[in-house]
Design a protein around this motif. Structure first.
Motif, mmCIF file in Angstrom:
data_model
loop_
_atom_site.group_PDB
_atom_site.id
_atom_site.type_symbol
_atom_site.label_atom_id
_atom_site.label_comp_id
_atom_site.label_asym_id
_atom_site.label_seq_id
_atom_site.Cartn_x
_atom_site.Cartn_y
_atom_site.Cartn_z
ATOM 1 N N ASN A 58 63.286 38.832 31.087
ATOM 2 C CA ASN A 58 62.361 39.450 30.129
ATOM 3 C C ASN A 58 61.231 38.510 29.753
ATOM 4 O O ASN A 58 60.112 38.945 29.500
ATOM 5 C CB ASN A 58 63.107 39.909 28.876
ATOM 6 N N TYR A 59 61.518 37.223 29.690
ATOM 7 C CA TYR A 59 60.496 36.231 29.347
ATOM 8 C C TYR A 59 59.337 36.278 30.338
ATOM 9 O O TYR A 59 58.179 36.210 29.971
ATOM 10 C CB TYR A 59 61.127 34.834 29.326
ATOM 11 N N PHE A 60 59.647 36.398 31.619
ATOM 12 C CA PHE A 60 58.609 36.383 32.653
ATOM 13 C C PHE A 60 57.993 37.753 32.909
ATOM 14 O O PHE A 60 56.974 37.845 33.578
ATOM 15 C CB PHE A 60 59.176 35.826 33.961
ATOM 16 N N LEU A 61 58.587 38.794 32.373
ATOM 17 C CA LEU A 61 58.142 40.148 32.642
ATOM 18 C C LEU A 61 56.682 40.395 32.259
ATOM 19 O O LEU A 61 55.940 41.048 32.988
ATOM 20 C CB LEU A 61 59.052 41.141 31.906
ATOM 21 N N ASP A 62 56.254 39.859 31.142
ATOM 22 C CA ASP A 62 54.892 40.100 30.660
ATOM 23 C C ASP A 62 53.982 38.888 30.775
ATOM 24 O O ASP A 62 52.938 38.825 30.122
ATOM 25 C CB ASP A 62 54.937 40.549 29.187
ATOM 26 N N ARG A 63 54.355 37.916 31.572
ATOM 27 C CA ARG A 63 53.551 36.699 31.691
ATOM 28 C C ARG A 63 53.259 36.411 33.160
ATOM 29 O O ARG A 63 54.146 36.478 33.994
ATOM 30 C CB ARG A 63 54.308 35.506 31.109
ATOM 31 N N THR A 64 52.035 36.048 33.434
ATOM 32 C CA THR A 64 51.688 35.638 34.803
ATOM 33 C C THR A 64 50.395 34.847 34.795
ATOM 34 O O THR A 64 49.568 35.003 33.903
ATOM 35 C CB THR A 64 51.569 36.845 35.757
ATOM 36 N N ILE A 65 50.236 33.996 35.761
ATOM 37 C CA ILE A 65 48.987 33.278 35.992
ATOM 38 C C ILE A 65 48.510 33.699 37.370
ATOM 39 O O ILE A 65 49.227 33.529 38.352
ATOM 40 C CB ILE A 65 49.183 31.748 35.931
ATOM 41 N N LEU A 66 47.328 34.279 37.431
ATOM 42 C CA LEU A 66 46.758 34.706 38.710
ATOM 43 C C LEU A 66 45.784 33.652 39.213
ATOM 44 O O LEU A 66 45.013 33.098 38.440
ATOM 45 C CB LEU A 66 46.032 36.043 38.549
ATOM 46 N N CYS A 67 45.827 33.387 40.497
ATOM 47 C CA CYS A 67 44.922 32.423 41.124
ATOM 48 C C CYS A 67 44.207 33.096 42.282
ATOM 49 O O CYS A 67 44.775 33.937 42.961
ATOM 50 C CB CYS A 67 45.691 31.221 41.646
ATOM 51 N N ALA A 68 42.980 32.692 42.496
ATOM 52 C CA ALA A 68 42.177 33.278 43.573
ATOM 53 C C ALA A 68 42.465 32.637 44.932
ATOM 54 O O ALA A 68 42.219 33.243 45.966
ATOM 55 C CB ALA A 68 40.700 33.155 43.245
ATOM 56 N N HIS A 69 42.973 31.415 44.940
ATOM 57 C CA HIS A 69 43.183 30.695 46.199
ATOM 58 C C HIS A 69 44.613 30.182 46.292
ATOM 59 O O HIS A 69 45.207 29.766 45.296
ATOM 60 C CB HIS A 69 42.209 29.515 46.321
ATOM 61 N N ASN A 70 45.160 30.161 47.498
ATOM 62 C CA ASN A 70 46.532 29.698 47.719
ATOM 63 C C ASN A 70 46.739 28.257 47.284
ATOM 64 O O ASN A 70 47.824 27.896 46.820
ATOM 65 C CB ASN A 70 46.921 29.850 49.191
ATOM 66 N N ASP A 71 45.730 27.403 47.432
ATOM 67 C CA ASP A 71 45.862 26.011 47.010
ATOM 68 C C ASP A 71 46.116 25.937 45.511
ATOM 69 O O ASP A 71 46.914 25.130 45.044
ATOM 70 C CB ASP A 71 44.615 25.204 47.377
ATOM 71 N N ASN A 72 45.422 26.792 44.742
ATOM 72 C CA ASN A 72 45.628 26.826 43.295
ATOM 73 C C ASN A 72 47.012 27.368 42.968
ATOM 74 O O ASN A 72 47.680 26.881 42.051
ATOM 75 C CB ASN A 72 44.561 27.683 42.608
ATOM 76 N N VAL A 73 47.457 28.371 43.704
ATOM 77 C CA VAL A 73 48.791 28.940 43.496
ATOM 78 C C VAL A 73 49.834 27.842 43.684
ATOM 79 O O VAL A 73 50.749 27.688 42.866
ATOM 80 C CB VAL A 73 49.069 30.111 44.465
#
Length: 140
Positions: A58-73
């Motif tokens: 549940n903690y991760f259900l509503d949280r995310t960090i989106l990155c435009a490039h695989n290196d950043n991911v």
């Protein structure tokens, strides 16, 4: 100004500089770097209980960090994973080229394991997957 309204205005060319850059409002800027961003998105991630998987999910259900490039991911994933307690495990991809019968050149010499491991493409999994107990995995 509402976020959706601002996105619509950016879409029609407003809020941009002459070179086409977009200036984000102060609320949306991350001045302190990746560690500050992680702490804002995932507060207290290092002390989450791994013994309660439902709470953790549940903690991760509503949280995310989106990155435009695989290196950043990759750098965000490494930084977040470092905050989890416990032993890190590594899983390695199978990297070999299947030789085509009758080929005039050996594809194994052209596509070495080192080369295959260096490819970072959105359609390919990482060459080394590092995980810890309690860390979320997205399986597509």
């Amino acid at each position: 100004m509402a976020f959706a309204q601002q996105l619509q205005e950016i879409g029609i060319g407003m809020h941009t500089t002459p070179d086409g850059s977009i200036t984000l409002p102060a609320l949306m800027q991350c001045i302190g770097g990746i560690s500050e961003l992680i702490e804002v998105i995932y507060p207290g991630i290092g002390i989450l209980s791994q013994d309660q998987p439902q709470e953790l999910g549940n903690y991760f259900l509503d949280r995310t960090i989106l990155c435009a490039h695989n290196d950043n991911v990759e750098s965000v994933n490494q930084a977040v994973l470092a905050l989890f307690q416990g032993e890190e495990r590594s899983y390695f991809s199978v990297d070999k080229v299947i030789e085509e019968a009758g080929a005039s050149i050996s594809t194994a010499t052209v596509y070495t394991t080192e080369f295959l491991n260096s490819i970072s493409h959105s359609g390919l999994p990482p060459a080394i997957l590092k995980v810890k107990k309690g860390a979320p995995l997205m399986i597509l």
